[in-house]
Scaffold this motif. Structure first.
Motif, PDB file in Angstrom:
ATOM      1  N   ARG A 191      20.316   1.069  40.347  1.00 19.57           N
ATOM      2  CA  ARG A 191      19.878   1.591  41.632  1.00 19.57           C
ATOM      3  C   ARG A 191      19.113   0.530  42.413  1.00 19.57           C
ATOM      4  O   ARG A 191      18.525  -0.382  41.839  1.00 19.57           O
ATOM      5  N   LYS A 239      23.309   4.550  44.959  1.00 19.74           N
ATOM      6  CA  LYS A 239      23.046   5.979  44.931  1.00 19.74           C
ATOM      7  C   LYS A 239      21.536   6.206  44.986  1.00 19.74           C
ATOM      8  O   LYS A 239      20.759   5.283  44.712  1.00 19.74           O
ATOM      9  N   ASP A 271      17.141   8.989  42.035  1.00 24.40           N
ATOM     10  CA  ASP A 271      17.072  10.141  41.127  1.00 24.40           C
ATOM     11  C   ASP A 271      18.452  10.782  40.900  1.00 24.40           C
ATOM     12  O   ASP A 271      18.544  11.860  40.310  1.00 24.40           O
ATOM     13  N   ALA A 272      19.532  10.148  41.366  1.00 20.23           N
ATOM     14  CA  ALA A 272      20.881  10.707  41.164  1.00 20.23           C
ATOM     15  C   ALA A 272      21.349  10.439  39.746  1.00 20.23           C
ATOM     16  O   ALA A 272      21.067   9.384  39.170  1.00 20.23           O
ATOM     17  N   GLU A 331      27.167  11.176  39.263  1.00 20.87           N
ATOM     18  CA  GLU A 331      27.305  11.560  40.643  1.00 20.87           C
ATOM     19  C   GLU A 331      27.904  10.415  41.459  1.00 20.87           C
ATOM     20  O   GLU A 331      27.696   9.244  41.162  1.00 20.87           O
ATOM     21  N   GLY A 390      27.249   9.822  44.655  1.00 21.13           N
ATOM     22  CA  GLY A 390      26.328   9.307  45.653  1.00 21.13           C
ATOM     23  C   GLY A 390      26.721   9.641  47.076  1.00 21.13           C
ATOM     24  O   GLY A 390      26.097   9.200  48.019  1.00 21.13           O
TER      25      GLY A 390
END
Length: 223
Positions: A204, A212, A215-216, A220, A222
């Motif tokens: 990240r 993304k 906290d994803a 996921e 994004g």
């Protein structure tokens, strides 16, 4: 939000402006160091050295510059096209695995702010729909030609020094040297695509749209 016209221009175009300054700074460094490097080669062959002005028109600079630009335009063109159809689970660089996105929808000529090719339709629309990849590939082919043109000039200096036959630009494109120069740059650009797509799944960067949310979850997209 900046209020003055100049500050607003800087704010709205900061990314392009900063990268332009970086390009010019790096190009200046390339020119100065390349000038000395080329003169070292000429000195070893017993040939006259070039002034800085002469170097700016030399095949050495032309080849070195467009050999790299060629691979950059290829990278972006390939990346744009591949992301039309291919997906990567967990990467913000990919479209969603399921469902339609805004970029997949047919353009609406009825929108008040629709670009004129969309309102015109037909061939203009088809051209506009693919203009990004078409321009990247056109720039790639142009840079590839200039790479070969500059490489031919450098190659012919070496050939003449050794008493060997000279080649045309097309002839230089048939040498293993030209393709070695191309492939060594192409593979590095493909590595950068692979790295960006792959690393963005797990890593990240706070506040960057290329990442993304922090906290994803890894799985996921994004989006």
């Amino acid at each position: 939000m900046p209020t003055s016209r100049f500050r607003r221009f800087l704010y709205e175009n900061g990314l392009l402006l900063v990268t332009l300054v970086m390009i010019l700074a790096a190009l200046t460094g390339q020119i100065l160091t390349g000038w000395h490097d080329n003169n070292d080669d000429l000195q070893q062959m017993g040939l006259a050295q070039l002034t800085l002005g002469q170097y700016l028109h030399s095949g050495h600079l032309l080849e070195a510059t467009f050999e790299n630009w060629e691979s950059e335009f290829l990278q972006m063109g390939v990346y744009v096209v591949l992301t039309i159809w291919l997906r990567q689970k967990g990467s913000p660089e990919s479209k969603k695995l399921e469902g339609e996105e805004d970029v997949d929808k047919d353009p609406d000529p009825g929108k008040a702010d629709a670009p004129w090719p969309v309102r015109r339709g037909g061939g203009w629309l088809r051209l506009y729909q693919n203009s990004l990849s078409l321009v990247f590939f056109a720039l790639f082919l142009g840079a590839m030609y200039l790479h070969a043109r500059g490489g031919m000039a450098v190659y012919n200096i070496e050939q003449a020094h050794e008493g060997k036959l000279l080649v045309s630009t097309w002839g230089y494109m048939h040498t293993s040297r030209f393709w070695f120069e191309s492939f060594q740059n192409w593979q590095s650009e493909f590595i950068s695509i692979f790295s960006l797509v792959g690393l963005s799944i797990f890593l990240r960067q706070q506040a960057s749209p290329q990442s993304k949310p922090v906290d994803a979850a890894t799985s996921e997209t994004g989006k």
